[in-house]
Design a protein around this motif. Structure first.
Motif, PDB file in Angstrom:
ATOM      1  N   ALA A   6      57.726   8.271 -90.655  1.00  0.00           N
ATOM      2  CA  ALA A   6      58.270   9.525 -90.825  1.00  0.00           C
ATOM      3  C   ALA A   6      57.657  10.816 -89.791  1.00  0.00           C
ATOM      4  N   ARG A   7      56.337  10.607 -89.671  1.00  0.00           N
ATOM      5  CA  ARG A   7      55.361  11.401 -88.623  1.00  0.00           C
ATOM      6  C   ARG A   7      55.692  11.094 -87.341  1.00  0.00           C
ATOM      7  N   ASN A   8      56.050   9.878 -87.208  1.00  0.00           N
ATOM      8  CA  ASN A   8      56.426   9.653 -85.690  1.00  0.00           C
ATOM      9  C   ASN A   8      57.881  10.297 -85.362  1.00  0.00           C
ATOM     10  N   VAL A   9      58.714  10.102 -86.428  1.00  0.00           N
ATOM     11  CA  VAL A   9      59.934  10.827 -86.110  1.00  0.00           C
ATOM     12  C   VAL A   9      59.760  12.102 -85.964  1.00  0.00           C
ATOM     13  N   ALA A  10      59.147  12.866 -86.932  1.00  0.00           N
ATOM     14  CA  ALA A  10      58.961  14.637 -86.655  1.00  0.00           C
ATOM     15  C   ALA A  10      58.236  14.755 -85.629  1.00  0.00           C
ATOM     16  N   ALA A  11      57.190  14.068 -85.030  1.00  0.00           N
ATOM     17  CA  ALA A  11      56.614  14.271 -83.862  1.00  0.00           C
ATOM     18  C   ALA A  11      57.502  14.257 -82.627  1.00  0.00           C
ATOM     19  N   GLY A  12      58.431  13.286 -82.719  1.00  0.00           N
ATOM     20  CA  GLY A  12      59.250  13.184 -81.503  1.00  0.00           C
ATOM     21  C   GLY A  12      60.374  14.501 -81.560  1.00  0.00           C
ATOM     22  N   GLY A  13      60.526  15.315 -82.236  1.00  0.00           N
ATOM     23  CA  GLY A  13      61.554  16.423 -82.320  1.00  0.00           C
ATOM     24  C   GLY A  13      62.813  15.826 -82.054  1.00  0.00           C
ATOM     25  N   PRO A  14      63.851  16.484 -81.551  1.00  0.00           N
ATOM     26  CA  PRO A  14      65.234  16.087 -81.534  1.00  0.00           C
ATOM     27  C   PRO A  14      65.476  15.161 -80.506  1.00  0.00           C
ATOM     28  N   ALA A  15      64.581  14.651 -79.745  1.00  0.00           N
ATOM     29  CA  ALA A  15      64.550  13.741 -78.763  1.00  0.00           C
ATOM     30  C   ALA A  15      64.211  12.548 -79.199  1.00  0.00           C
ATOM     31  N   ALA A  16      63.673  12.237 -80.559  1.00  0.00           N
ATOM     32  CA  ALA A  16      63.173  10.895 -81.129  1.00  0.00           C
ATOM     33  C   ALA A  16      64.180   9.962 -81.200  1.00  0.00           C
ATOM     34  N   ARG A  17      63.998   8.972 -80.727  1.00  0.00           N
ATOM     35  CA  ARG A  17      64.690   7.764 -80.915  1.00  0.00           C
ATOM     36  C   ARG A  17      64.186   6.491 -81.586  1.00  0.00           C
ATOM     37  N   VAL A  18      64.886   5.683 -82.373  1.00  0.00           N
ATOM     38  CA  VAL A  18      64.419   4.490 -83.083  1.00  0.00           C
ATOM     39  C   VAL A  18      65.345   3.557 -83.084  1.00  0.00           C
ATOM     40  N   ALA A  19      64.739   2.332 -83.331  1.00  0.00           N
ATOM     41  CA  ALA A  19      65.659   1.170 -83.506  1.00  0.00           C
ATOM     42  C   ALA A  19      65.290   0.373 -84.869  1.00  0.00           C
ATOM     43  N   LEU A  20      66.673   0.094 -85.309  1.00  0.00           N
ATOM     44  CA  LEU A  20      66.560  -0.579 -86.782  1.00  0.00           C
ATOM     45  C   LEU A  20      67.101  -1.991 -86.432  1.00  0.00           C
ATOM     46  N   CYS A  21      66.401  -2.960 -86.819  1.00  0.00           N
ATOM     47  CA  CYS A  21      66.962  -4.437 -86.613  1.00  0.00           C
ATOM     48  C   CYS A  21      66.884  -5.212 -87.952  1.00  0.00           C
ATOM     49  N   GLN A  22      67.974  -5.530 -88.295  1.00  0.00           N
ATOM     50  CA  GLN A  22      68.240  -6.516 -89.505  1.00  0.00           C
ATOM     51  C   GLN A  22      68.437  -8.026 -88.788  1.00  0.00           C
ATOM     52  N   ALA A  23      67.683  -9.015 -89.509  1.00  0.00           N
ATOM     53  CA  ALA A  23      67.836 -10.332 -88.923  1.00  0.00           C
ATOM     54  C   ALA A  23      68.023 -11.162 -90.057  1.00  0.00           C
ATOM     55  N   ASP A  24      68.714 -12.230 -90.012  1.00  0.00           N
ATOM     56  CA  ASP A  24      68.862 -13.214 -91.037  1.00  0.00           C
ATOM     57  C   ASP A  24      68.873 -14.506 -90.311  1.00  0.00           C
ATOM     58  N   GLY A  25      68.154 -15.206 -89.992  1.00  0.00           N
ATOM     59  CA  GLY A  25      68.174 -16.527 -89.283  1.00  0.00           C
ATOM     60  C   GLY A  25      68.697 -16.237 -87.770  1.00  0.00           C
ATOM     61  N   ARG A  61      71.104 -14.693 -87.077  1.00  0.00           N
ATOM     62  CA  ARG A  61      71.967 -13.772 -86.898  1.00  0.00           C
ATOM     63  C   ARG A  61      71.035 -12.284 -86.996  1.00  0.00           C
ATOM     64  N   TRP A  62      71.190 -11.475 -86.059  1.00  0.00           N
ATOM     65  CA  TRP A  62      70.662 -10.300 -86.142  1.00  0.00           C
ATOM     66  C   TRP A  62      71.608  -9.087 -85.430  1.00  0.00           C
ATOM     67  N   ILE A  63      71.288  -7.831 -85.764  1.00  0.00           N
ATOM     68  CA  ILE A  63      71.838  -6.689 -85.298  1.00  0.00           C
ATOM     69  C   ILE A  63      70.869  -5.562 -85.022  1.00  0.00           C
ATOM     70  N   THR A  64      70.640  -4.850 -83.907  1.00  0.00           N
ATOM     71  CA  THR A  64      69.815  -3.776 -83.848  1.00  0.00           C
ATOM     72  C   THR A  64      70.750  -2.590 -83.655  1.00  0.00           C
ATOM     73  N   LEU A  65      70.317  -1.650 -84.297  1.00  0.00           N
ATOM     74  CA  LEU A  65      71.247  -0.158 -84.180  1.00  0.00           C
ATOM     75  C   LEU A  65      70.139   0.583 -83.552  1.00  0.00           C
ATOM     76  N   GLU A  66      70.481   1.543 -82.689  1.00  0.00           N
ATOM     77  CA  GLU A  66      69.556   2.334 -82.076  1.00  0.00           C
ATOM     78  C   GLU A  66      70.321   3.929 -82.221  1.00  0.00           C
ATOM     79  N   GLY A  67      69.344   4.654 -81.952  1.00  0.00           N
ATOM     80  CA  GLY A  67      69.823   6.220 -82.012  1.00  0.00           C
ATOM     81  C   GLY A  67      68.868   7.428 -82.404  1.00  0.00           C
ATOM     82  N   ARG A  68      69.317   8.561 -82.346  1.00  0.00           N
ATOM     83  CA  ARG A  68      68.300   9.702 -82.647  1.00  0.00           C
ATOM     84  C   ARG A  68      68.076   9.620 -83.775  1.00  0.00           C
ATOM     85  N   ALA A  69      66.863  10.131 -84.181  1.00  0.00           N
ATOM     86  CA  ALA A  69      66.438  10.198 -85.722  1.00  0.00           C
ATOM     87  C   ALA A  69      65.728  11.581 -85.892  1.00  0.00           C
ATOM     88  N   SER A  70      66.168  12.001 -87.300  1.00  0.00           N
ATOM     89  CA  SER A  70      65.450  13.194 -87.679  1.00  0.00           C
ATOM     90  C   SER A  70      65.014  12.731 -89.249  1.00  0.00           C
TER      91      SER A  70
END
Length: 131
Positions: free
Chosen positions: A57-76, A78-87
């Motif tokens: 949360a502190r990392n996202v807050a420190a990044g301000g409106p330009a903060a980007r993150v990646a969320l990756c769900q994997a199962d064996g 199979r995987w999917i990574t979602l990327e985007g701007r975070a607040s």
């Protein structure tokens, strides 16, 4: 901005799996943490509940409106990574929606520390394999 996912990808993201959330520390190094999350394919919004004092949360807050993150769900294989701007925030309406969706996905409410916050990620890119 909404992204287009296949039916298989949407079904995979609805499974009650844990994912990893990658944020950037103020020094630019990656911080990776296991998280539970929800994803709304209609709006392209992913939500992660956490403590406001948590590193992610502190990392996202420190990044301000330009903060980007990646969320990756994997199962064996199979995987999917979602990327985007975070607040990150603690608006009661947004928190209630995040808790409602989390409870529906995982079958129980998330932890409720006094400093509960929600990281909201507007997904604008995704990568996947075997979903």
């Amino acid at each position: 901005m909404s992204i287009t996912l296949t039916r298989a990808a949407r079904a995979f993201l609805a499974l009650p799996h844990t994912a990893t959330l990658t944020t950037l520390r103020p020094d630019g190094t990656p911080h990776v943490a296991p998280v539970r999350f929800t994803f709304d394919p209609a709006t392209g919004l992913a939500r992660v509940t956490t403590r406001a004092a948590a590193r992610k949360a502190r990392n996202v807050a420190a990044g301000g409106p330009a903060a980007r993150v990646a969320l990756c769900q994997a199962d064996g294989p199979r995987w999917i990574t979602l990327e985007g701007r975070a607040s990150v925030g603690a608006d009661p309406v947004r928190l209630a929606e995040a808790v409602r969706r989390y409870t529906a996905r995982y079958g129980s409410a998330p932890p409720a520390p006094p400093d509960l916050a929600v990281i909201e990620i507007t997904i604008d890119r995704h990568l996947s394999l075997n979903v």
